[in-house]
Scaffold this motif. Structure first.
Motif, PDB file in Angstrom:
ATOM      1  N   VAL A  79       0.850  -1.201   0.000  1.00 60.19           N
ATOM      2  CA  VAL A  79       0.000   0.000   0.000  1.00 60.19           C
ATOM      3  C   VAL A  79       0.882   1.247   0.000  1.00 60.19           C
ATOM      4  CG1 VAL A  79      -1.670   1.342   1.335  1.00 60.19           C
ATOM      5  CG2 VAL A  79      -1.993  -1.116   1.048  1.00 60.19           C
ATOM      6  N   GLU A  80       1.914   1.234   0.822  1.00 58.59           N
ATOM      7  CA  GLU A  80       2.803   2.392   0.905  1.00 58.59           C
ATOM      8  C   GLU A  80       3.499   2.655  -0.423  1.00 58.59           C
ATOM      9  OE1 GLU A  80       2.617  -0.077   3.081  1.00 58.59           O
ATOM     10  OE2 GLU A  80       2.469   0.764   5.094  1.00 58.59           O
ATOM     11  N   ARG A  81       3.954   1.585  -1.075  1.00 65.81           N
ATOM     12  CA  ARG A  81       4.659   1.750  -2.340  1.00 65.81           C
ATOM     13  C   ARG A  81       3.729   2.256  -3.430  1.00 65.81           C
ATOM     14  NH1 ARG A  81       7.489  -3.893  -2.190  1.00 65.81           N
ATOM     15  NH2 ARG A  81       8.962  -3.300  -3.790  1.00 65.81           N
ATOM     16  N   ALA A  82       2.505   1.728  -3.448  1.00 71.88           N
ATOM     17  CA  ALA A  82       1.525   2.197  -4.425  1.00 71.88           C
ATOM     18  C   ALA A  82       1.170   3.652  -4.154  1.00 71.88           C
ATOM     19  CB  ALA A  82       0.282   1.315  -4.391  1.00 71.88           C
ATOM     20  N   ALA A  83       0.962   3.992  -2.874  1.00 72.09           N
ATOM     21  CA  ALA A  83       0.619   5.365  -2.513  1.00 72.09           C
ATOM     22  C   ALA A  83       1.716   6.326  -2.960  1.00 72.09           C
ATOM     23  CB  ALA A  83       0.388   5.467  -1.011  1.00 72.09           C
ATOM     24  N   GLN A  84       2.938   5.944  -2.731  1.00 74.43           N
ATOM     25  CA  GLN A  84       4.062   6.796  -3.130  1.00 74.43           C
ATOM     26  C   GLN A  84       4.072   7.000  -4.643  1.00 74.43           C
ATOM     27  OE1 GLN A  84       7.941   5.212  -2.205  1.00 74.43           O
ATOM     28  NE2 GLN A  84       8.887   7.214  -2.332  1.00 74.43           N
ATOM     29  N   ALA A  85       3.883   5.919  -5.401  1.00 70.60           N
ATOM     30  CA  ALA A  85       3.883   6.017  -6.859  1.00 70.60           C
ATOM     31  C   ALA A  85       2.728   6.885  -7.361  1.00 70.60           C
ATOM     32  CB  ALA A  85       3.810   4.629  -7.484  1.00 70.60           C
ATOM     33  N   LEU A  86       1.590   6.794  -6.678  1.00 73.34           N
ATOM     34  CA  LEU A  86       0.407   7.552  -7.089  1.00 73.34           C
ATOM     35  C   LEU A  86       0.410   8.988  -6.565  1.00 73.34           C
ATOM     36  CD1 LEU A  86      -2.234   4.745  -6.526  1.00 73.34           C
ATOM     37  CD2 LEU A  86      -1.556   5.722  -8.738  1.00 73.34           C
ATOM     38  N   GLY A  87       1.335   9.288  -5.660  1.00 76.22           N
ATOM     39  CA  GLY A  87       1.400  10.628  -5.109  1.00 76.22           C
ATOM     40  C   GLY A  87       0.255  10.932  -4.157  1.00 76.22           C
ATOM     41  N   VAL A  88      -0.199   9.894  -3.454  1.00 78.85           N
ATOM     42  CA  VAL A  88      -1.279  10.042  -2.472  1.00 78.85           C
ATOM     43  C   VAL A  88      -0.827   9.418  -1.159  1.00 78.85           C
ATOM     44  CG1 VAL A  88      -3.077  10.014  -4.256  1.00 78.85           C
ATOM     45  CG2 VAL A  88      -2.430   7.867  -3.133  1.00 78.85           C
ATOM     46  N   SER A  89      -1.637   9.577  -0.143  1.00 81.58           N
ATOM     47  CA  SER A  89      -1.310   8.979   1.151  1.00 81.58           C
ATOM     48  C   SER A  89      -1.812   7.537   1.215  1.00 81.58           C
ATOM     49  CB  SER A  89      -1.958   9.787   2.279  1.00 81.58           C
ATOM     50  OG  SER A  89      -3.369   9.645   2.224  1.00 81.58           O
ATOM     51  N   ARG A  90      -1.307   6.790   2.181  1.00 79.45           N
ATOM     52  CA  ARG A  90      -1.818   5.435   2.430  1.00 79.45           C
ATOM     53  C   ARG A  90      -3.309   5.501   2.724  1.00 79.45           C
ATOM     54  NH1 ARG A  90       0.414   2.552   7.144  1.00 79.45           N
ATOM     55  NH2 ARG A  90      -0.202   4.502   8.050  1.00 79.45           N
ATOM     56  N   PHE A  91      -3.695   6.497   3.503  1.00 80.93           N
ATOM     57  CA  PHE A  91      -5.088   6.685   3.868  1.00 80.93           C
ATOM     58  C   PHE A  91      -5.961   6.800   2.607  1.00 80.93           C
ATOM     59  CE2 PHE A  91      -8.630   9.530   5.042  1.00 80.93           C
ATOM     60  CZ  PHE A  91      -9.220   8.762   6.027  1.00 80.93           C
ATOM     61  N   THR A  92      -5.478   7.523   1.616  1.00 83.43           N
ATOM     62  CA  THR A  92      -6.226   7.683   0.363  1.00 83.43           C
ATOM     63  C   THR A  92      -6.357   6.346  -0.356  1.00 83.43           C
ATOM     64  OG1 THR A  92      -5.550   9.982   0.150  1.00 83.43           O
ATOM     65  CG2 THR A  92      -6.249   8.870  -1.871  1.00 83.43           C
ATOM     66  N   VAL A  93      -5.283   5.568  -0.398  1.00 82.83           N
ATOM     67  CA  VAL A  93      -5.360   4.245  -1.029  1.00 82.83           C
ATOM     68  C   VAL A  93      -6.391   3.393  -0.309  1.00 82.83           C
ATOM     69  CG1 VAL A  93      -4.110   2.100  -1.528  1.00 82.83           C
ATOM     70  CG2 VAL A  93      -3.020   4.309  -1.964  1.00 82.83           C
ATOM     71  N   TYR A  94      -6.373   3.402   1.022  1.00 83.18           N
ATOM     72  CA  TYR A  94      -7.369   2.634   1.774  1.00 83.18           C
ATOM     73  C   TYR A  94      -8.785   3.149   1.502  1.00 83.18           C
ATOM     74  CZ  TYR A  94      -3.749   0.148   4.356  1.00 83.18           C
ATOM     75  OH  TYR A  94      -2.687  -0.656   4.701  1.00 83.18           O
ATOM     76  N   ASN A  95      -8.940   4.457   1.361  1.00 78.74           N
ATOM     77  CA  ASN A  95     -10.254   4.997   1.014  1.00 78.74           C
ATOM     78  C   ASN A  95     -10.707   4.501  -0.353  1.00 78.74           C
ATOM     79  OD1 ASN A  95     -10.890   6.416   3.319  1.00 78.74           O
ATOM     80  ND2 ASN A  95      -9.975   8.324   2.596  1.00 78.74           N
ATOM     81  N   TYR A  96      -9.799   4.480  -1.320  1.00 76.31           N
ATOM     82  CA  TYR A  96     -10.144   3.951  -2.651  1.00 76.31           C
ATOM     83  C   TYR A  96     -10.577   2.492  -2.541  1.00 76.31           C
ATOM     84  CZ  TYR A  96      -7.765   7.996  -4.863  1.00 76.31           C
ATOM     85  OH  TYR A  96      -7.365   9.244  -5.271  1.00 76.31           O
ATOM     86  N   LEU A  97      -9.865   1.714  -1.729  1.00 75.11           N
ATOM     87  CA  LEU A  97     -10.212   0.302  -1.549  1.00 75.11           C
ATOM     88  C   LEU A  97     -11.560   0.156  -0.853  1.00 75.11           C
ATOM     89  CD1 LEU A  97      -6.739  -1.102  -0.510  1.00 75.11           C
ATOM     90  CD2 LEU A  97      -7.946  -1.551  -2.650  1.00 75.11           C
ATOM     91  N   ASN A  98     -11.791   0.956   0.178  1.00 75.11           N
ATOM     92  CA  ASN A  98     -13.067   0.895   0.893  1.00 75.11           C
ATOM     93  C   ASN A  98     -14.222   1.307  -0.004  1.00 75.11           C
ATOM     94  OD1 ASN A  98     -11.932  -0.030   3.253  1.00 75.11           O
ATOM     95  ND2 ASN A  98     -11.649   2.014   4.099  1.00 75.11           N
ATOM     96  N   ARG A  99     -14.009   2.310  -0.826  1.00 75.13           N
ATOM     97  CA  ARG A  99     -15.051   2.757  -1.754  1.00 75.13           C
ATOM     98  C   ARG A  99     -15.380   1.633  -2.730  1.00 75.13           C
ATOM     99  NH1 ARG A  99     -14.868   8.351  -4.742  1.00 75.13           N
ATOM    100  NH2 ARG A  99     -16.036   8.884  -2.895  1.00 75.13           N
ATOM    101  N   GLN A 100     -14.356   0.957  -3.190  1.00 78.92           N
ATOM    102  CA  GLN A 100     -14.537  -0.150  -4.136  1.00 78.92           C
ATOM    103  C   GLN A 100     -15.345  -1.280  -3.507  1.00 78.92           C
ATOM    104  OE1 GLN A 100     -10.817  -1.812  -5.529  1.00 78.92           O
ATOM    105  NE2 GLN A 100     -11.668  -3.841  -5.515  1.00 78.92           N
TER     106      GLN A 100
END
Length: 106
Positions: A79-100
């Protein structure tokens, strides 16, 4: 896929040994999933023709869904590596996953 071909004698337990007519002819060492995540992120960047951090929110959400489907978040620090590549926070990645995964999103 990024595998490495080896002589069968050099195969380790996690390697795939290929046989032909009952004789071991080749071993293939597959990259670890952690290495694969880096390859996936690089391929996505190449596919979009721009750093992933420069993409719009909707595209980033699609990428997160794609990474989830590929098991990228089962990797330690995925999650951290993806967040870094996407230029977002881990929290944002988790929000995207929760929304999905929320019932009103299906």
């Amino acid at each position: 896929m990024g595998g490495t071909m080896l002589p069968p004698a050099e195969a380790r337990g996690e390697d795939v040994v290929l046989s032909w007519e009952g004789r071991e002819v080749l071993a293939v060492r597959l990259p670890g999933l952690a290495d694969s995540l880096e390859r996936i992120l690089a391929a996505l960047e190449q596919q979009h023709g721009t750093p992933l951090s420069g993409l719009d929110r909707r595209t980033k959400q699609e990428i997160v869904r794609s990474l989830e489907a590929r098991g990228a978040f089962t990797v330690r620090h995925g999650v951290e590596r993806a967040a870094q590549a996407l230029g977002v926070s881990r929290f944002t990645v988790y929000n995207y996953l929760n929304r999905q995964n929320s019932p009103d999103q299906g």
